[in-house]
Design a protein around this motif. Structure first.
Motif, short mmCIF file in Angstrom:
data_model
loop_
_atom_site.label_atom_id
_atom_site.label_comp_id
_atom_site.label_asym_id
_atom_site.label_seq_id
_atom_site.Cartn_x
_atom_site.Cartn_y
_atom_site.Cartn_z
N ASP A 1 2.35 20.85 -24.58
CA ASP A 1 0.88 20.28 -23.97
C ASP A 1 0.16 21.50 -23.73
O ASP A 1 -1.10 21.63 -23.73
CB ASP A 1 1.38 19.36 -23.01
CG ASP A 1 1.93 18.25 -23.34
OD1 ASP A 1 1.88 17.97 -24.49
OD2 ASP A 1 2.29 17.73 -22.40
N TYR A 2 1.01 22.76 -23.25
CA TYR A 2 0.22 23.72 -22.81
C TYR A 2 0.67 25.10 -23.86
O TYR A 2 1.71 25.00 -24.65
CB TYR A 2 0.88 24.57 -21.62
CG TYR A 2 0.49 23.62 -20.59
CD1 TYR A 2 -0.88 23.79 -19.59
CD2 TYR A 2 1.10 22.48 -20.17
CE1 TYR A 2 -0.89 22.78 -18.69
CE2 TYR A 2 1.02 21.43 -19.09
CZ TYR A 2 -0.29 21.80 -18.45
OH TYR A 2 -0.62 20.91 -17.44
N PRO A 3 -0.13 25.97 -24.27
CA PRO A 3 -0.11 27.08 -25.31
C PRO A 3 0.91 28.09 -24.93
O PRO A 3 1.36 28.77 -25.92
CB PRO A 3 -1.38 27.64 -25.32
CG PRO A 3 -1.91 27.51 -24.10
CD PRO A 3 -1.58 26.32 -23.43
N VAL A 4 1.39 27.92 -23.89
CA VAL A 4 2.49 29.15 -23.14
C VAL A 4 3.59 29.26 -24.21
O VAL A 4 3.80 30.44 -24.55
CB VAL A 4 2.53 28.90 -21.62
CG1 VAL A 4 3.64 29.81 -21.21
CG2 VAL A 4 1.33 29.20 -21.13
N ILE B 1 5.58 29.92 -14.03
CA ILE B 1 4.43 28.97 -13.20
C ILE B 1 4.23 27.63 -13.66
O ILE B 1 4.16 26.82 -12.80
CB ILE B 1 2.97 29.99 -13.15
CG1 ILE B 1 3.22 31.31 -12.51
CG2 ILE B 1 2.00 29.26 -12.63
CD1 ILE B 1 2.17 32.39 -12.61
N LEU B 2 4.04 27.66 -14.95
CA LEU B 2 4.05 26.23 -15.44
C LEU B 2 5.34 25.08 -15.25
O LEU B 2 5.24 23.85 -15.42
CB LEU B 2 3.75 26.08 -16.82
CG LEU B 2 2.17 25.82 -17.04
CD1 LEU B 2 1.47 27.15 -16.64
CD2 LEU B 2 2.00 25.86 -18.57
N GLY B 3 6.68 25.80 -14.60
CA GLY B 3 7.63 25.33 -14.37
C GLY B 3 8.10 24.20 -15.69
O GLY B 3 8.15 25.04 -16.69
N ALA B 4 8.65 23.23 -15.63
CA ALA B 4 8.97 22.48 -16.94
C ALA B 4 7.76 22.21 -17.72
O ALA B 4 8.13 22.44 -18.94
CB ALA B 4 9.45 20.90 -16.31
N TYR B 5 6.47 22.09 -17.20
CA TYR B 5 5.64 21.85 -18.27
C TYR B 5 5.54 23.14 -19.10
O TYR B 5 4.79 23.20 -20.26
CB TYR B 5 4.09 21.62 -17.51
CG TYR B 5 4.19 20.13 -16.76
CD1 TYR B 5 3.83 19.25 -17.47
CD2 TYR B 5 4.65 20.19 -15.45
CE1 TYR B 5 4.17 17.94 -17.06
CE2 TYR B 5 4.44 18.98 -14.96
CZ TYR B 5 4.15 17.79 -15.50
OH TYR B 5 4.31 16.59 -14.92
N GLY B 6 6.03 24.23 -18.81
CA GLY B 6 5.83 25.56 -19.54
C GLY B 6 6.75 25.43 -20.93
O GLY B 6 6.55 26.34 -21.69
N ILE B 7 7.71 24.42 -21.05
CA ILE B 7 8.44 24.56 -22.19
C ILE B 7 7.91 23.41 -23.28
O ILE B 7 8.57 23.30 -24.39
CB ILE B 7 9.87 24.27 -22.01
CG1 ILE B 7 10.12 22.79 -21.53
CG2 ILE B 7 10.50 25.16 -20.80
CD1 ILE B 7 11.65 22.35 -21.45
#
Lengths: 264, 388
Positions: free
Chosen positions: B350-353, B341-347
């Motif tokens: 900046d996010y805990p995922v 769901i977070l797309g590129a931000y998911g890697i």
């Protein structure tokens, strides 16, 4: 030194508050409750005074429905010694005056050298109970304090108060009522040992008659202020984003402020 | 970022007792204030936030569900909720607490001598001393019964030889609970840091549990006094009893990691605008979010009931296997969906995922792999063992 800390259980500051459709109050379903953050500063200060002096007793007192006992229990888990719960349907709906009156009456029956409160509760933001209680008890008061030094032998306290653009330093004779502001300290978390120990600590219960008050003197009946209606703030209209060169944007902005907002 | 309010679709809060909620609130407040602001730095650097240990000890999180010797003795639901909150921070921190409490303090309490309990338990509870648990070996993971580590009695000492691998806290531990064969039977031994012949080396290059210390322990003619045997250990069963304690905490911890991923994905999906509307308005994204919430809710209820069973002495090891197996698998699935769901931000961190996703790959494997728990359950329901 015997210290009394007044607490209020309030909705968690992070909870989403919804006003009931009839405006009589807020929806309580699904809301988590916490100790009013300013009251936590008051409690933390009381615990630190006791620890610093190496002796003393901290009593926490609240007026509220049965579920408010959890706030007292949390305070006991943080290290308070005893709890007092003013819990009775007759207490409900009271304004700051009725609440202060009941608390003052309960406190009159207890030994104390110092009374600490939060500067205000984050639910109604009235900031009245502490000062009103001090008046009813005939005690000196200092509100919105950020520093407290106790001289137990001389029965004096030096307090720092936040005032506009400065701080005011005062010496106050004890017993007195102080209301705590953010910055006074950093409250601790209840440890697991504290939580387990709190189960064995005593919480005294009071209703109007055990305080020698009639039902007409407390709660809604004993209030001087009645809430007519609560309404949520109007939702904000969508903002306007100005486009173009800075010079153009500035002239558009002036025009809008003058013609639409009518503030210049 | 707004304060975390928990994920509670089914009003599970109402099923918790006052003490359980208070313990959870303390753990949650601690994680919000002291773990979340710093964890990415430690994860990036691949170092353990050791400065948190005294605080974790002071709050009573180490061996929280154990009683006696000044330990808090909270019930298993309160303990589980603490593990959930710690792992919402990071699996590394929960792993530290699991090892210290369930794999070091628990065996000392259950299998130790009076002197061992009195000396070690208060120090381990406060975090003054750190422990580790050595069962797995380089060549024996799922099959610990075949371990090569051996102890031989010589006078008033045991001489220990062998190697232990993938040991959480290994290089920072003051004491290791080491499992080795004595006259053919697996027993537990307390080996203190600095004993000649005992060497630890930190495992490098991990992409998972980066904020945790993972080590290899090697014992080469390591002489330890006879009083360091855990006297009541009797075979592999004793070691497995410890793992049961830890697995129970993992089942709860996985819920915490899943909550963190779900929360991040939900907030992101509501704010990220594509094709002129938030991506949360697309059916495919909603389906993923709903799946995440459904699995979290199921896992929460599983944990809560397991905790109640454990508190009433009715939890079987197979009950714990089912919860560990299911909850970690679902948490990993949720982490991957959140990453998607977070797309590129998911890697990026900046996010805990991505941190939780990578951590959960370890959690899926350690303390009994997903497959081994499946086979434990398979054996339980069919009466036929697939691995023995």
């Amino acid at each position: 030194m015997k210290i009394i800390v007044c607490l209020k259980q309030v909705p968690d500051t992070a909870a989403t508050i919804k006003v009931k459709p009839d405006g009589s109050g807020v929806e309580t379903e699904g809301i988590t409750y916490v100790i009013n953050p300013y009251d936590e500063f008051a409690l933390e200060e009381a615990l630190r005074i006791k620890e610093r002096l190496g002796e003393g007793e901290v009593t926490v007192i609240t007026l509220g429905p049965p579920k408010a006992k959890e706030a007292l229990r949390t305070a006991l888990a943080m290290g308070a010694d005893k709890g007092v719960h003013l819990s009775d349907p007759a207490f409900e709906g009271g304004d700051s005056y009725a609440t202060a009156k009941a608390l003052a009456r309960a406190i009159q029956g207890l030994p104390y050298d110092l009374i600490l409160c939060g500067k205000q509760a984050v639910d109604d933001d009235a900031a009245q109970v502490g000062p009103a209680m001090a008046e009813l008890l005939g005690l000196p008061q200092a509100c919105v304090i950020t520093k407290l030094e106790i001289d137990a032998n001389r029965k004096k306290a030096v307090v720092h108060r936040q005032i506009e653009g400065a701080s005011e330093i005062m010496e106050v004779s004890l017993p007195a009522v102080f209301t705590a502001q953010k910055g006074l300290n950093e409250p601790r978390y209840p440890s697991l040992k504290g939580i387990m120990g709190a189960k064995k600590k005593e919480i005294a219960e009071h209703n109007p008659s055990s305080l020698g008050l009639s039902p007409e003197e407390v709660g809604l009946a004993g209030s001087k202020v009645k809430i007519l209606k609560l309404s949520p703030p109007p939702s904000r209209a969508t903002g306007k984003i100005l486009e173009g060169e800075p010079r153009e944007q500035a002239s558009q902005l002036v025009k809008l402020l003058r013609e639409e907002a009518k503030i210049i | 970022m707004t304060k975390f309010q928990g994920v509670d679709f089914y009003g599970i809060e109402g099923l918790l007792g006052e003490e359980e909620r208070m313990a959870r609130n303390t753990a949650r407040a601690f994680v919000e204030a002291e773990v979340l602001p710093i964890i990415d730095k430690y994860n990036r650097e691949g170092t353990f936030p050791g400065h948190l240990i005294p605080k974790v000890g002071e709050l009573g999180f180490l061996g929280a569900n154990l009683s006696g010797y000044g330990l808090p003795g909270v019930n298993n639901v309160a303990y589980g909720l603490i593990m959930q909150e710690l792992e919402r921070g990071d699996s590394s921190l929960r792993s530290f607490a699991s090892v210290q409490g369930a794999l070091v303090m628990y065996p000392i309490l259950i299998f130790g001598s009076e002197a061992q309990k009195e000396y070690w338990l208060p120090k381990l509870a406060s975090g003054e001393k750190i422990g580790c648990f050595g069962l797995t070996e380089p060549d024996y993971g799922s099959d610990p019964a075949s371990m090569a580590a051996k102890a031989v009695r010589v006078g008033d000492h045991f001489v220990l030889n062998g190697t232990k691998m993938w040991i959480t806290n290994g290089s920072i531990a003051d004491v290791a609970i080491v499992w080795a064969k004595l006259d053919g039977q697996i027993r537990g031994f307390l080996v203190e840091k600095g004993v000649p012949g005992f060497i630890t080396s930190e495992i490098q290059g991990k992409f998972s549990l980066r904020a945790s210390v993972t080590s290899e322990l090697s014992f080469e003619d390591c002489w330890i006094p006879v009083e360091n045997l855990l006297p009541k250990t009797e075979g592999l069963k004793s070691a497995l009893m410890c793992l049961n304690q830890a697995r129970y905490g993992i089942a709860w911890g996985a819920v915490g990691a899943a909550m963190a991923c779900y929360e991040a994905a939900l907030n992101y999906a509501k704010e990220r605008v594509q094709f002129g509307k938030p991506i949360a308005s697309f059916q495919l994204v909603q389906r993923k979010l709903v799946h995440m919430l459904t699995e979290i809710t199921k896992a929460q209820l599983l944990c809560l009931h397991l905790g109640r069973l454990k508190d009433s002495g009715k939890a079987r090891h197979t009950h714990i296997s089912l919860a560990k197996m299911n909850n970690v698998e679902k948490a990993l699935e949720i982490a991957r969906m959140a990453r998607d769901i977070l797309g590129a931000y998911g890697i990026v961190d900046d996010y805990p995922v991505i941190r939780h996703l990578c951590n959960l790959e370890s959690v899926y494997t350690y303390e009994g792999t997903h497959d081994i728990h499946t086979l434990i359950l398979g054996q339980d329901i069919t009466g036929i063992s697939a691995f023995e």
